[in-house]
Design a protein around this motif. Structure first.
Motif, PDB file in Angstrom:
ATOM      1  N   UNK A   1       3.883  10.503  -0.550  1.00 34.57           N
ATOM      2  CA  UNK A   1       3.515   9.155  -0.117  1.00 34.57           C
ATOM      3  C   UNK A   1       4.670   8.183  -0.322  1.00 34.57           C
ATOM      4  N   UNK A   2       4.633   7.094   0.398  1.00 31.66           N
ATOM      5  CA  UNK A   2       5.646   6.057   0.247  1.00 31.66           C
ATOM      6  C   UNK A   2       4.963   4.698   0.276  1.00 31.66           C
ATOM      7  N   UNK A   3       5.577   3.713  -0.392  1.00 29.59           N
ATOM      8  CA  UNK A   3       4.987   2.383  -0.468  1.00 29.59           C
ATOM      9  C   UNK A   3       5.551   1.492   0.633  1.00 29.59           C
TER      10      UNK A   3
ATOM     11  N   UNK B   1      19.717   2.023   2.496  1.00 25.83           N
ATOM     12  CA  UNK B   1      18.785   2.894   1.783  1.00 25.83           C
ATOM     13  C   UNK B   1      17.401   2.249   1.827  1.00 25.83           C
ATOM     14  N   UNK B   2      16.487   2.912   2.492  1.00 25.51           N
ATOM     15  CA  UNK B   2      15.146   2.367   2.663  1.00 25.51           C
ATOM     16  C   UNK B   2      14.245   2.793   1.503  1.00 25.51           C
ATOM     17  N   UNK B   3      13.133   2.111   1.396  1.00 26.35           N
ATOM     18  CA  UNK B   3      12.173   2.441   0.339  1.00 26.35           C
ATOM     19  C   UNK B   3      11.456   3.748   0.628  1.00 26.35           C
ATOM     20  N   UNK B   4      11.734   4.349   1.767  1.00 19.53           N
ATOM     21  CA  UNK B   4      11.182   5.654   2.120  1.00 19.53           C
ATOM     22  C   UNK B   4      12.333   6.587   2.475  1.00 19.53           C
ATOM     23  N   UNK B   5      12.111   7.882   2.310  1.00 17.43           N
ATOM     24  CA  UNK B   5      13.133   8.867   2.640  1.00 17.43           C
ATOM     25  C   UNK B   5      13.267   8.978   4.157  1.00 17.43           C
TER      26      UNK B   5
ATOM     27  N   UNK C   1       5.633  -2.595   7.278  1.00 16.46           N
ATOM     28  CA  UNK C   1       6.972  -3.126   7.001  1.00 16.46           C
ATOM     29  C   UNK C   1       7.630  -2.267   5.923  1.00 16.46           C
ATOM     30  N   UNK C   2       8.820  -1.727   6.238  1.00 15.63           N
ATOM     31  CA  UNK C   2       9.585  -0.912   5.300  1.00 15.63           C
ATOM     32  C   UNK C   2      10.922  -1.611   5.056  1.00 15.63           C
TER      33      UNK C   2
ATOM     34  N   UNK D   1       0.844  -1.188   0.000  1.00 18.75           N
ATOM     35  CA  UNK D   1       0.000   0.000   0.000  1.00 18.75           C
ATOM     36  C   UNK D   1       0.882   1.242   0.000  1.00 18.75           C
ATOM     37  N   UNK D   2       0.362   2.309  -0.585  1.00 24.96           N
ATOM     38  CA  UNK D   2       0.994   3.620  -0.463  1.00 24.96           C
ATOM     39  C   UNK D   2       0.360   4.333   0.717  1.00 24.96           C
ATOM     40  N   UNK D   3       1.191   4.786   1.640  1.00 23.17           N
ATOM     41  CA  UNK D   3       0.695   5.517   2.800  1.00 23.17           C
ATOM     42  C   UNK D   3       1.289   6.915   2.781  1.00 23.17           C
ATOM     43  N   UNK D   4       0.586   7.834   3.409  1.00 21.42           N
ATOM     44  CA  UNK D   4       1.034   9.227   3.498  1.00 21.42           C
ATOM     45  C   UNK D   4       0.963   9.643   4.957  1.00 21.42           C
TER      46      UNK D   4
END
Length: 1350
Positions: free
Chosen positions: A648-650, A688-692, A663-664, A636-639
């Motif tokens: 947003x990030x997945x 490096x994570x899938x989110x900033x 889970x990131x 899911x994409x969450x914001x």
């Protein structure tokens, strides 16, 4: 302004410093030069700061200017008589009739001042006419250097209107947000005393303004030459003002041999800066990237420019707009060879340069690092070389524009002067933002023929109307509504008409006969009277025109204005009032801005946001929020910050446990072996994570708990030095801090999980690895101090010895919970409130929360300014209001519910205000919109604290519970603030106030006196907790039709407004969701139709792919979306979600596909007639849809929902209702259970085959073992009797409990069935809960205020 002594000193120091360098008195290398430059610029900064402070203290620019003006400086459009002449308009004077008044017949009155020279104006004041009832209540302010070409002054937020007087004597003073440097001022009255007439006295405040000016004719330039080969600087300050006659032209250019360059130029009316430092790759490439700013800079008015650079950091300022950026290149200094050129590039053949048009216009006060370039040129200094004709006074061309103000009624009619050569020729220039509008219309001599020149779909189109049915057209151009000036001409010769646009090839139309124009040419539109030969095809022209020429004779619009030539309506003479509404860009989150003459629009495609300004995220804020909507595990994409600045990030949402885990992942999830590292040369891995990092911080802060597993195995590799305890390996947290604990939630303790669990292999050490054994040891642990998570880096430093190695694996970041969902506060006293810092909501804000109360009214929140305010309140038991004032007058939005809202149940409120519109939504009631005025104030200026649950006056406070208060993506911690506030407590009592979700799939929890009940009327699911799927199996003849009736109470919902400048609006939106399983294709899944022949259809095509049809206009082709070529008719379960917001359609298929489409229209889907599942045989639909409808649907449909309608539930529970029509054979089913049973059935088959294979031997053996079997049977019977006896005793003890549970279950099912029947029976007033538990405050004695209000 006059430069101060300190500024002069700085300029002299700079000049002498450069002179010494150039003449060889100072010899330095490049590094020394950079150091000296830094030292010099430090000194200059100090001098500039001192001079600025000195100017602020000693330079006062607010002296009165009008009182000393001679009589000849006052001019007006007209005067009532000699006693009302314009020179009587000095403030506080009583000469003549006590002020200026125009004639009553004056259609566009104005008062003009000539200040005798260019003056810096900082403030204005107005007053009515003395001794009378004449005053101006609203006016515009125009300024000009020539008294012909005028520009409208706009305040800080783009508002051009000034508020005037309310009586004849008081003085209204306005300090200008930015000063004007001009000679002429014009006051244009807009409104006046309705019981009187226009009366005006004025005063202007400011000071003298001196400048050095240079005029460039488009073929000239000034060169500032260095005595040395090159000039290298680490800091540059370049300032100038310019006014241009063209949209293209180079203002500044310089370059160096190593690849440095700087170019400042006008391009398409915008200012572009090209800057590169020491990057030869960019020098010879064609991909130079410019930083562009501002627009419409070719308006013949002055614009200021400031470039500030220090190393790679650059600030570019144009007028009041500033852009910060970092320049390209490897170096920090700008190295320019030989010279800088101003006004153009004199030698376009230079290597590495690109050809550009020279600047045509005037430049004043041109400073390069403190050097006055124009002053040096005027004094003919040797550093300045002049190319071409550069003069030192600004010539003023007479390019006077006229503005067409109205898109429905503006027009200009001019007589067609006869041509000596026959035919006709018309030429003019125009600029606009509108994609459609009539430019020119004329009747031809042969009636009823006429010619029309118009803008159509952003192209220029010429139409020859030969009769009512016969016409001929030619088109040219592309995007002529780009806001730039375009030249258009029409000419006829012989049997041809030629249309020319700018420098493009002409377009020719052949005629059947010689053409002669009529007596009158209509520009921009047609008169309201039915004039033969002039019809507005769509809209009148809204924009600017100039340079009219008819048959080679220029037209003097002054004569038109004076009523001596032609006619006009809704025109503004001597000015072009075009305004760039995309500057600044109010579209948020990367939305693309486009505009018309009066509005701007935001394209939110691909941003992940929606709304008028791309403010609202289309994604939920957390996995917990997705679970509450009925979603299951998946990506899911969450914001996390909602409408905040973070994108947003997945993530992966794991919903298989009681807790919902977010889970990131990162870039190194596999185990990594490390050898050969030391403390001096350690092994380092950055994750490096899938989110900033910012997104991770927001996610962690919002979660209740986070953890991350660190798997660490070692052999002869220590984590800590056994001598002094210093770390040999560590990890780095999200803030960049080194951490040395390897498990648990206690930071700062240098130990591992085995020490916390007291099970280390050697109790002399805190970690297993510190035992330093030859065998593998394990120090795996779970980090759970969430403020330090996630792990951003790991450092390992002790694997350099023989047989020494380590093996690690950092798991993904896992978080659960959402602290904001149930953050609540209870208010028990009307005078109590929670206060927070001032709301930051100048341009946009969104406010959302839940409340429950039994009080009839109360203020939820309020924030005040000097005049502005914002407030959300329960104004009556059934009405929620959202009110605010940004300077245009109070505005009130109201949503009225058909049932009371003070019913002690949770209700949802969301209010939003932006520069384009305001909206308010309550629960599932239709959202109300008000469109903001196009010329109103924009900024909401607040200065007091934000009050929640009350007001600053401690009156009309709220009594009840508020939870999940979120403003602009930030959730307010109500519980923390409530702990220290009297009259308020943290949390909210009641079964429905906990963090655990008692009702699922959008089900609503309703408090009861002795428990709770789940209202599933807004959910497609059923059961006590809204978790049970409502599923039906269809065959080819089956169908369910649900007839809708628009609720009268909802249609009567309205908004109240105190300001007529806000316009009410609505936005189309639909929500659809369903689950299906089939092997049939083609197939009809769902159709929704309206009384106006609109429809939505979801079908499976012949190849099994899904297809969505939106038919919103009867006279247009439908929008068809085919998102997935693969077949969904595969016998597997598929979940479909469709959400529409205006033109945007969001589609989710299962868990792995999220798509967005754009409709051709945002037309509302209103007056819904019916919703049908399965087979359809009649209907005004397209052939492909009807073919799928005739095939029907074979399979299972489950959990179908369209907005508030759940047709399958209604079909099962209301078979006798007139609102539900069922055809064919329907069988209640369960898609989810059916899907599970497929797997179970295959396992059962396998198991039975195994038993069958062993059945032969068992049958043969049975005849020889009867005795053994008889003994076993006897034993089994005896054991069974014993078990039965024990169970009988157990069941007897719990008989009463089971009976109570059964009674409650039956009562609950009865309540649900009653609710569903009530929902179908009251479609004219749909229920929003299964039971309306309304409390009568007079029916019982209230011992506790808390119990009463909550």
């Amino acid at each position: 302004m006059i430069p101060s002594a300190l500024e002069t000193l700085g300029g002299i120091a700079f000049m002498r410093f450069n002179l010494f360098l150039q003449q060889g008195y100072i010899t330095v290398g490049r590094m020394e030069l950079r150091k000296l430059s830094r030292l010099y610029f430090f000194i200059v900064c100090v001098l500039n700061t001192s001079s600025s402070a000195s100017a602020a203290n000693h330079h006062i620019c607010n002296g009165p200017l009008v009182s000393m003006l001679p009589q000849g400086s006052f001019v007006s459009s007209s005067q009532s008589s000699v006693s009302y002449a314009p020179h009587f308009s000095k403030i506080n004077r009583r000469d003549g009739a006590g002020g200026w008044s125009p004639q009553v017949t004056d259609r566009q009155p104005w008062l003009q001042l000539d200040l005798r020279d260019r003056i810096e104006v900082t403030a204005i004041s107005t007053q009515g006419r003395y001794g009378g009832s004449d005053w101006v209540s609203g006016y515009l302010l125009l300024f000009s250097d020539t008294g012909r070409a005028w520009k409208q002054y706009r305040q800080e937020d783009g508002v051009g209107r000034f508020v005037g007087n309310v009586n004849a004597d008081s003085v209204v003073h306005h300090k200008l947000s930015h000063s004007i440097r001009s000679r002429f001022l014009r006051f244009v009255p807009l409104d006046w005393n309705p019981s009187g007439w226009v009366g005006l006295r004025v005063e202007v405040y400011g000071c003298a303004y001196k400048s050095d000016v240079a005029d460039f004719d488009g073929r000239s330039s000034l060169l500032y030459r260095f005595n040395q080969k090159s000039m290298s600087t680490v800091k540059d300050v370049i300032s100038l003002s310019f006014k241009s006659r063209q949209a293209e032209g180079v203002l500044l250019h310089g370059e160096g041999q190593r690849g440095d360059y700087i170019t400042l130029e006008l391009h398409r009316g915008r200012l572009a800066l090209y800057l590169n430092l020491d990057d030869t790759r960019l020098r010879f490439s064609s991909g130079r990237v410019a930083v562009t700013l501002s627009s419409l800079l070719d308006d013949q008015h002055w614009h200021s420019v400031l470039i500030e650079r220090f190393n790679k950091q650059v600030n570019l300022t144009v007028d009041t707009h500033t852009q910060h950026f970092r320049t390209k290149g490897e170096g920090d200094s700008l190295e320019v060879d030989y010279e800088l050129s101003f006004g153009g590039i004199p030698l376009p053949g230079k290597p590495g340069t690109f050809l550009r048009k020279n600047f045509h216009g005037c430049i004043e006060n041109l400073y390069y690092n403190g050097i006055n370039i124009i002053d040096l040129a005027k004094r003919r200094k040797p550093q300045i070389y002049s190319v071409g004709n550069v003069t030192f006074s600004c010539s003023e061309p007479q390019l006077v524009s006229t503005t067409f103000l109205s898109s429905s009624s503006s027009f200009l009619s001019l007589p067609a002067t006869p041509s000596a050569s026959g035919g006709f020729a018309v030429r003019f220039q125009f600029r606009t933002w509108n994609p459609d509008g009539l430019l020119l219309s004329t009747r031809l001599a042969l009636e009823p023929q006429r010619l029309e020149l118009q803008i159509s779909n952003s192209r220029l189109r010429l139409t020859h109307h030969m009769s009512a049915q016969q016409k001929e057209e030619v088109s040219t151009g592309h995007r002529v509504n780009d806001g730039l000036w375009h030249s258009a001409s029409l000419s006829s010769r012989g049997l041809q008409v030629t249309m020319t646009l700018d420098n493009e090839p002409s377009s020719t139309m052949e005629l059947g006969d010689h053409m002669e124009a009529g007596d009158t040419l209509y520009f921009g539109g047609c008169p309201s009277l039915n004039v033969s030969g002039c019809e507005n095809p769509t809209l009148a022209f809204q924009g600017c025109m100039r340079l009219f020429s008819i048959n080679s004779q220029p037209m003097d619009l002054n004569l038109v204005h004076q009523g001596r030539l032609g006619d006009y309506k809704e025109l503004q003479f001597d000015t072009c009032s075009i305004h760039d509404r995309c500057l600044p860009n109010f579209c948020e989150h990367g939305g693309q801005c486009s505009q018309s003459w009066s509005r701007f629009y935001c394209d939110c495609s691909g941003t992940g946001y929606t709304g008028a300004t791309c403010h609202n995220s289309i994604y939920e804020a957390s996995c917990e929020a997705y679970r509450l909507t009925g979603s299951s595990s998946g990506l899911f994409s969450i914001d996390p910050d909602g409408s905040g600045p973070l994108a947003p990030t997945q993530v992966y949402c794991n919903m298989t446990e009681n807790k919902v885990w977010t889970v990131v992942t990162h870039n190194s999830t596999d185990p990594v072996r490390v050898q050969g590292s030391t403390l001096q040369k350690p092994y380092i891995m950055k994750f490096n994570y899938s989110a900033s990092p910012e997104q991770l911080m927001a996610l962690v802060a919002r979660s209740e708990q986070c953890q991350q597993e660190v798997m660490y195995s070692c052999r002869k590799s220590r984590l800590f030095n056994t001598r002094d305890g210093s770390p040999l390996s560590w990890w780095v947290d999200q803030g960049g801090e080194r951490r040395t604990y390897w498990g648990g939630f206690l930071p700062g303790v240098q130990q591992c999980s085995c020490s916390l669990d007291e099970n280390c292999m050697d109790m002399n050490y805190f970690c297993n690895c510190d035992a330093d054994t030859d065998s593998w040891s394990n120090d795996t642990g779970v980090l759970s101090y969430k403020e330090h998570l996630p792990v951003s880096e790991i450092v390992i430093g002790d694997t350099n010895r023989t047989d020494s190695e380590a093996l690690y694996r950092i798991g993904p970041l896992r978080c659960y919970g959402d602290k904001s969902v149930w953050n609540a506060a209870s208010f028990y006293q009307e005078s109590s409130y929670l206060h927070f810092p001032t709301l930051q909501a100048e341009l946009s804000t969104d406010i959302s929360f839940y409340f429950k109360t039994s009080a009839p009214s109360g203020v939820f929140l309020e924030n005040l300014g000097l005049k502005d305010f914002i407030r959300v309140e329960l104004s009556s038991p059934s009405v929620v209001t959202f009110s605010f004032d940004v300077g245009n007058g109070p505005v009130v939005l109201a949503v009225k519910s058909h049932v009371p809202l003070n019913d002690r149940q949770w209700h949802y409120v969301r209010a939003e205000r932006s520069v384009k519109e305001a909206s308010l939504q309550v629960d599932q009631l239709p959202m109300r919109f008000l469109e903001a005025p196009s010329e109103g104030h924009l900024r909401l200026r607040l200065n007091s604290q934000l009050f929640v649950g009350g007001t600053a006056a401690r009156q009309r406070g709220f009594l009840g519970c508020i939870r999940t208060l979120t403003i602009n993506g930030v959730t307010f911690n109500l519980e923390e603030r409530a702990k220290m506030t009297p009259g308020v407590s943290a949390g909210c009592p009641g079964h429905c106030s906990g963090s655990s979700s008692l009702c699922h799939n959008s089900g609503r929890c309703i408090e009861k006196n002795s428990g709770y009940v789940c209202d599933c009327s807004q959910s497609a699911y059923g059961g006590p907790s809204c978790k049970e799927e409502v599923s039906v199996s269809f065959n080819t003849e089956s169908s369910v039709t649900y007839t809708s009736q628009e609720p009268f109470s909802v249609m009567q919902n309205r908004s109240f407004q105190a300001s007529s400048v806000y316009r009410e609006n609505s936005r189309a939106r639909e929500n659809m969701a369903f689950i299906f399983m089939t092997t049939q294709s083609p197939a009809m899944l769902l159709t929704v139709s309206t009384f106006s022949q609109q429809y939505i259809a979801v079908i499976l095509t012949r190849n099994g792919s899904i297809q969505i049809w939106y038919h919103l206009h009867v006279d247009r082709r439908p929008d068809v979306f085919s998102p997935r070529p693969s077949s969904l008719a595969d016998g597997r379960l598929h979940r479909i979600r469709i959400h529409r917001e205006g033109k945007d359609v969001y589609l989710q298929i299962d868990k792995d596909m999220n798509l967005k489409y754009s409709l051709s229209s945002d037309t509302e889907f209103i007056s819904i007639k019916s919703l049908t599942l399965g087979k359809i045989t009649v209907g005004a639909m397209d052939e492909e849809v009807m073919q799928a409808g005739s095939k029907g649907f074979i399979g299972c449909l489950s959990s179908v929902q369209f907005n508030h309608m759940a047709p399958l539930k209604a079909a099962l529970l209301n078979r006798g209702s007139s609102l539900v029509s069922v055809r064919g054979h329907l069988v209640e089913s369960n898609c989810g259970a059916l899907a599970d049973s497929t797997i179970f059935h295959s396992q059962s088959v396998d198991h039975s085959e195994t038993v069958g294979r062993g059945r032969g031997p068992l049958s043969n053996a049975s005849q020889s073992n009867y005795a053994v079997i008889g003994g076993v049977v006897s034993a089994v019977v005896f054991i069974t009797l014993c078990v039965v006896a024990v169970m009988t005793r157990f069941l007897y003890q719990h008989r009463q409990a089971r009976r109570d549970a059964s009674i409650k279950e039956k009562e609950h099912r009865t309540n649900l069935e009653t609710a569903y029947r009530r929902e179908a029976a009251y479609q004219a007033e749909p229920a929003y809960r299964t039971e309306c538990h309304l409390h009568d405050s007079h029916s019982s004695t209230l011992r506790d205020n808390r119990e009463y209000y909550i």
